[in-house]
Write an enzyme that holds these catalytic residues in place. Structure first.
Site, PDB file in Angstrom:
ATOM      1  N   GLY A 183       2.966  -0.093   3.566  1.00 49.84           N
ATOM      2  CA  GLY A 183       3.074  -1.553   3.706  1.00 49.84           C
ATOM      3  C   GLY A 183       2.773  -2.040   5.107  1.00 49.84           C
ATOM      4  O   GLY A 183       3.325  -3.063   5.540  1.00 49.84           O
ATOM      5  N   CYS A 227       0.907  -1.144   0.000  1.00 46.69           N
ATOM      6  CA  CYS A 227       0.000   0.000   0.000  1.00 46.69           C
ATOM      7  C   CYS A 227       0.943   1.189   0.000  1.00 46.69           C
ATOM      8  O   CYS A 227       1.909   1.184  -0.763  1.00 46.69           O
ATOM      9  CB  CYS A 227      -0.963  -0.045   1.183  1.00 46.69           C
ATOM     10  SG  CYS A 227      -0.174  -0.359   2.762  1.00 46.69           S
ATOM     11  N   THR A 228       0.742   2.178   0.853  1.00 43.03           N
ATOM     12  CA  THR A 228       1.692   3.285   0.842  1.00 43.03           C
ATOM     13  C   THR A 228       2.919   2.951   1.684  1.00 43.03           C
ATOM     14  O   THR A 228       4.050   3.067   1.235  1.00 43.03           O
ATOM     15  CB  THR A 228       1.017   4.580   1.364  1.00 43.03           C
ATOM     16  OG1 THR A 228      -0.252   4.698   0.733  1.00 43.03           O
ATOM     17  CG2 THR A 228       1.856   5.791   1.062  1.00 43.03           C
ATOM     18  N   ARG A 281     -30.963 -17.735  -6.521  1.00 40.82           N
ATOM     19  CA  ARG A 281     -31.727 -18.265  -7.652  1.00 40.82           C
ATOM     20  C   ARG A 281     -31.245 -17.730  -8.996  1.00 40.82           C
ATOM     21  O   ARG A 281     -31.593 -18.266 -10.047  1.00 40.82           O
ATOM     22  CB  ARG A 281     -33.214 -17.929  -7.458  1.00 40.82           C
ATOM     23  CG  ARG A 281     -33.863 -18.666  -6.305  1.00 40.82           C
ATOM     24  CD  ARG A 281     -34.107 -20.101  -6.661  1.00 40.82           C
ATOM     25  NE  ARG A 281     -34.950 -20.200  -7.836  1.00 40.82           N
ATOM     26  CZ  ARG A 281     -36.264 -20.329  -7.799  1.00 40.82           C
ATOM     27  NH1 ARG A 281     -36.888 -20.407  -6.644  1.00 40.82           N
ATOM     28  NH2 ARG A 281     -36.960 -20.403  -8.913  1.00 40.82           N
ATOM     29  N   ARG A 341      -3.108  -1.329   5.323  1.00 46.50           N
ATOM     30  CA  ARG A 341      -3.888  -2.025   4.296  1.00 46.50           C
ATOM     31  C   ARG A 341      -3.206  -3.340   3.896  1.00 46.50           C
ATOM     32  O   ARG A 341      -3.859  -4.372   3.745  1.00 46.50           O
ATOM     33  CB  ARG A 341      -4.048  -1.130   3.061  1.00 46.50           C
ATOM     34  CG  ARG A 341      -5.126  -0.093   3.239  1.00 46.50           C
ATOM     35  CD  ARG A 341      -5.095   0.944   2.137  1.00 46.50           C
ATOM     36  NE  ARG A 341      -3.949   1.833   2.269  1.00 46.50           N
ATOM     37  CZ  ARG A 341      -3.669   2.826   1.434  1.00 46.50           C
ATOM     38  NH1 ARG A 341      -4.438   3.019   0.385  1.00 46.50           N
ATOM     39  NH2 ARG A 341      -2.631   3.609   1.621  1.00 46.50           N
ATOM     40  N   ARG A 401     -34.499 -19.287  -1.167  1.00 48.78           N
ATOM     41  CA  ARG A 401     -33.752 -20.489  -1.545  1.00 48.78           C
ATOM     42  C   ARG A 401     -32.286 -20.149  -1.794  1.00 48.78           C
ATOM     43  O   ARG A 401     -31.980 -19.226  -2.540  1.00 48.78           O
ATOM     44  CB  ARG A 401     -34.376 -21.049  -2.833  1.00 48.78           C
ATOM     45  CG  ARG A 401     -33.546 -22.070  -3.586  1.00 48.78           C
ATOM     46  CD  ARG A 401     -33.701 -23.418  -2.917  1.00 48.78           C
ATOM     47  NE  ARG A 401     -33.061 -24.499  -3.638  1.00 48.78           N
ATOM     48  CZ  ARG A 401     -33.574 -25.167  -4.651  1.00 48.78           C
ATOM     49  NH1 ARG A 401     -34.742 -24.809  -5.155  1.00 48.78           N
ATOM     50  NH2 ARG A 401     -32.936 -26.188  -5.193  1.00 48.78           N
TER      51      ARG A 401
HETATM   52  N1  GTP Z   1     -36.750 -29.433  -2.065  1.00 49.85           N
HETATM   53  C1  GTP Z   1     -37.192 -28.708  -1.038  1.00 49.85           C
HETATM   54  N2  GTP Z   1     -37.599 -27.416  -1.233  1.00 49.85           N
HETATM   55  C2  GTP Z   1     -38.041 -26.711  -0.166  1.00 49.85           C
HETATM   56  C3  GTP Z   1     -38.105 -27.277   1.119  1.00 49.85           C
HETATM   57  N3  GTP Z   1     -38.586 -26.329   1.980  1.00 49.85           N
HETATM   58  C4  GTP Z   1     -38.784 -25.223   1.254  1.00 49.85           C
HETATM   59  N4  GTP Z   1     -38.463 -25.420  -0.033  1.00 49.85           N
HETATM   60  C5  GTP Z   1     -38.556 -24.392  -1.060  1.00 49.85           C
HETATM   61  O1  GTP Z   1     -39.579 -24.643  -1.983  1.00 49.85           O
HETATM   62  C6  GTP Z   1     -39.212 -24.089  -3.216  1.00 49.85           C
HETATM   63  C7  GTP Z   1     -40.042 -24.635  -4.328  1.00 49.85           C
HETATM   64  O2  GTP Z   1     -41.345 -24.230  -4.137  1.00 49.85           O
HETATM   65  P1  GTP Z   1     -42.015 -23.057  -5.003  1.00 49.85           P
HETATM   66  O3  GTP Z   1     -43.289 -22.661  -4.416  1.00 49.85           O
HETATM   67  O4  GTP Z   1     -41.991 -23.483  -6.413  1.00 49.85           O
HETATM   68  O5  GTP Z   1     -40.948 -21.987  -4.701  1.00 49.85           O
HETATM   69  P2  GTP Z   1     -40.876 -20.516  -5.073  1.00 49.85           P
HETATM   70  O6  GTP Z   1     -39.858 -19.931  -4.193  1.00 49.85           O
HETATM   71  O7  GTP Z   1     -42.195 -19.862  -5.087  1.00 49.85           O
HETATM   72  O8  GTP Z   1     -40.248 -20.627  -6.511  1.00 49.85           O
HETATM   73  P3  GTP Z   1     -40.950 -20.522  -7.928  1.00 49.85           P
HETATM   74  O9  GTP Z   1     -41.802 -21.710  -8.145  1.00 49.85           O
HETATM   75  O10 GTP Z   1     -39.822 -20.484  -8.874  1.00 49.85           O
HETATM   76  O11 GTP Z   1     -41.757 -19.280  -7.867  1.00 49.85           O
HETATM   77  C8  GTP Z   1     -37.760 -24.452  -3.326  1.00 49.85           C
HETATM   78  O12 GTP Z   1     -37.100 -23.604  -4.195  1.00 49.85           O
HETATM   79  C9  GTP Z   1     -37.291 -24.301  -1.910  1.00 49.85           C
HETATM   80  O13 GTP Z   1     -36.766 -23.022  -1.755  1.00 49.85           O
HETATM   81  C10 GTP Z   1     -37.672 -28.625   1.288  1.00 49.85           C
HETATM   82  O14 GTP Z   1     -37.690 -29.197   2.375  1.00 49.85           O
HETATM   83  N5  GTP Z   1     -37.234 -29.294   0.194  1.00 49.85           N
END
Ligand code: GTP
Length: 708
Positions: free
Chosen positions: A210, A207-208, A425, A213, A410
């Site tokens: 050493g 850095c300046t 996602r 940073r 998710r």
């Molecule tokens: N496989 C699995 N999925 C789970 C579980 N609990 C929650 N989920 C969630 O359920 C989601 C799928 O259900 P959807 O209702 O299709 O989910 P969403 O978030 O509305 O997604 P979209 O259908 O793309 O709108 C998965 O992406 C998970 O995030 C679990 O125990 N097992």
């Protein structure tokens, strides 16, 4: 000698005078309790202003008294080119390099030949000297990482000629620690360089000066490449580059980042002498460089006015630090924050593009998929399909377990030794600071962490019923790889058990025995979220799950998931993985647009392209914002069977594309079939009496009784 120098004759460039004024104004509230000191300060300031006005109105060159030696090195100080050729404060006397730490050499910034007029020959340190010095020591440089906030110090031509790669990671320095994204880039650059090199080459990091940073980055690298505590990493750096990091805020930031309690014995070194007296040596007016690690020097080196100002500032800073500490201790102990947590919060820090690509490839390989066009890879996580009257039959044909459908966000999660990555996602990765020790019977706890273990789950926000306190929790429901080995083809029940043994148990064990671990200062409770394996139950319990368990949950749940007990992990749509939602919660994610003639339009995706759903309409009920404000957004909508319209539920900030037309058809089918909880429970009651189920339920119950 220093204190007696005549600095009153020194010009104060306008900017600095303004900054100085602002500081005085800003801290005037704190000045009251040090009135006498401020009185001197005010008088000094007035006199200084008068002198300045006189100097400026005279419009004559201002002569600064300088040390008698090397006079010619200071001659350009009052010229227009002064700023550009100014040597960073303290640079001349700051030791050039430290000892190597593995292949990393911490250094102060080498100054290009254009600075030679200002640097006495014995003190020159340009890349010519650097390369020569390192060669004499038998080291070959392969990479230079430049952390300064400017490009004025040298040109990279010498480096290119020598085949040395130059990477610039611009960091402000001064009062702010490098940003987390910059740290991620640094660690990635170092790791990639070391991974790819054929013969041993060194990395010069500067850095300046050493120290701050440079130290901050190297310590991050040590923390992420080896199993050690922040204290050990700081010690390694301090010994290699004495006195090490000398800014207390940087040290605090390191402990906070790695969720470690700072041991009492760790004290921040004081500002080195070369830094404290630096402003006088070269910059008589105590001008701080915009790329300075450290800001001004210490009080011993300052003239009376700065000394008093410094005194006010120091008092204020001590008070401020104390207040911050008290607040921090409070939050540490309670792990509480006032901010309301939401599912849309963005967690973690961005990572370099190249790292993202290589991690995406790992996921695709693990899931046995071909990586599509570079950079256009889709999220490969397994996705359930909605339950309808046809696939309901699957429950009779294969052995299923059930769980609640947690309704949060998710994420898949990739754990590596250098960090833990949440995969959203949109298939983007962000780094979060979490700890996942690996199970290893022959080693002590904390010896090893998971490396390339891939999980799947849902991040939820639990609101504790009594205190209403919120807690973020990652509910893991699947494991696809363990320490680089893909396990997607193994049956679900094996993966689920492995998840408990290999991920959850070692973590819980270390958590409970943290004082015997290699790093007793680690605070799991300061991690950004908690972690739990999701429970799955026999179909015979669905009635209870629906009527008793889900209503008592402290996070949202929008239905049930039926998981084939012997199923492999199937990426993308998995026709055998079933979701059942309460009819009113069945939803579709559309892309909403307002057309050029002001008509609202709903789009889905079909084979990667937009598909206009011109027969479908949406109503924004109980929403104060005009529909136009949703234009361009992905909106989740539920179906109103009476009005035959979609009803807006929420914006999907976690998604960048609408649902596929096929998904839409499945949801519509599920809505049409309308499998109520009553129909579902009746069906399940019949299923569990089937011989296939009855036998396995008996076996599973026996096995679980044996485990207890
Ligand atoms: N496989 C699995 N999925 C789970 C579980 N609990 C929650 N989920 C969630 O359920 C989601 C799928 O259900 P959807 O209702 O299709 O989910 P969403 O978030 O509305 O997604 P979209 O259908 O793309 O709108 C998965 O992406 C998970 O995030 C679990 O125990 N097992």
């Amino acid at each position: 000698m220093i204190a007696s120098m005549d600095l009153n004759a020194s010009p104060v460039p306008e900017d600095d005078e303004e900054i100085y004024e602002r500081h005085i104004e800003h801290y005037s509230a704190q000045e009251e309790h040090v009135e006498s000191a401020v009185e001197i300060s005010r008088r000094e300031r007035e006199e200084r202003r008068k002198r300045l006005r006189r100097d400026r109105s005279d419009d004559r060159p201002v002569h600064v008294s300088q040390p008698p030696v090397h006079d010619h090195f200071y001659q350009n100080r009052n010229s227009r080119s002064y700023d550009k050729s100014r040597i960073p404060p303290g640079w001349l006397d700051c030791p050039s390099v430290g000892q190597e730490i593995g292949c990393i050499i911490p250094s102060k910034v080498p100054l290009g030949e254009s600075y030679n007029d200002c640097v006495p020959p014995g003190k020159r340190y340009s890349f010519k000297q650097v390369i020569h010095q390192q060669r004499v020591l038998g080291r070959k440089l392969g990479l230079v990482i430049d952390l300064t906030n400017t490009s004025r110090y040298y040109q990279t031509t010498d480096l290119k000629r020598e085949g040395i790669k130059h990477v610039k990671i611009q960091c402000k320095g001064r009062d702010s620690v490098p940003e987390n994204v910059a740290v991620n880039t640094f660690v990635y650059e170092v790791s990639q360089f070391l991974l790819r090199q054929k013969s041993k080459k060194y990395i010069l990091v500067h850095c300046t000066h050493g120290h701050n940073r440079t130290g901050y980055m190297i310590i991050h690298y040590l923390m992420r490449s080896q199993s050690m505590s922040v204290t050990q990493a700081i010690k390694i750096f301090n010994e290699a580059r004495p006195p090490g990091i000398y800014k207390p805020d940087y040290i605090d930031a390191l402990y906070a980042f790695y969720h470690e309690r700072r041991p009492e014995m760790v004290v921040c070194p004081s500002t080195p002498e070369w830094k404290r007296s630096s402003d006088l040596d070269l910059n008589g007016d105590a001008v701080a460089d915009d790329d300075d690690d450290d800001g001004g020097g210490g009080p011993a080196a300052l003239p009376i006015i700065e000394e008093v100002f410094c005194c006010v500032m120091t008092t204020f800073q001590i008070v401020l630090r104390f207040v911050v500490k008290v607040l921090l201790i409070d939050t540490e102990e309670n792990h509480e924050t006032d901010a309301v947590l939401t599912n849309d919060d963005i967690l973690g820090d961005e990572i370099p593009r190249d790292q993202l690509e290589s991690m995406r490839s790992f996921c695709y390989q693990t899931l046995k998929l071909n990586l599509g066009v570079r950079g256009h890879a889709q999220f490969p996580g397994s996705h359930p399909v909605s339950l309808n009257r046809d696939n309901l039959q699957l429950l009779r044909q294969r052995y299923y377990y059930a769980t609640w459908k947690a309704d949060g966000t998710r994420y898949m999660m990739l754990i590596t030794v250098d960090g833990c990555y949440l995969i959203d996602r949109s298939f983007n990765f962000r780094r979060v600071q979490m700890r996942f020790p690996a199970r290893h019977p022959n080693e002590g706890i904390g010896e090893r962490t998971h490396h390339f273990t891939l999980l799947d789950g849902e991040m939820v926000i639990d609101t504790l019923p009594d205190s209403q306190k919120q807690e973020r929790r990652y509910l893991i429901y699947d494991m696809m790889a363990i320490n680089t080995v893909s396990i997607v083809e193994r049956p679900f029940y094996e993966r689920w058990k492995m998840l408990e043994k290999e991920v959850i148990e070692p973590r819980n064990y270390e958590r409970q025995n943290i004082y015997q671990s290699r790093n007793p200062y680690y605070r799991y409770d300061l991690e950004p979220f908690r972690v739990r394996r999701k429970d799955f139950w026999l179909l015979s319990t669905v009635n209870k799950v629906l009527k008793e368990f889900i209503p008592r949950l402290s996070h949202e749940a929008d239905g049930l998931i039926f998981q084939g007990w012997d199923d492999p992990y199937v990426p993308r749509t998995h026709e055998g993985l079933l979701k059942w939602k309460y009819a009113r919660l069945n939803s579709v994610d559309f892309l909403f647009e307002i057309s050029s003639d002001d008509r609202p339009q709903l789009y889905l995706f079909e084979r990667g392209k937009r598909k206009l759903m011109d027969r479908d309409t949406v109503e924004f009920r109980d929403v104060s914002d005009p529909p136009s404000s949703f234009s361009g957004k992905i909106i989740e909508c539920s179906w109103d069977p009476d009005q035959q319209v979609w009803v807006y539920m929420r914006i999907r900030t976690d998604k960048s594309t609408p649902n596929d037309f096929n998904t839409f058809k499945k949801v519509m089918r599920s809505i049409k079939d309308n499998i109520t909880d009553e129909i579902l429970l009746n069906e399940i009651n019949e299923i569990i009496r089937l011989p296939m189920y009855a036998d396995r339920i008996r076996m599973d119950s026996k096995a679980s009784a044996r485990r207890k």
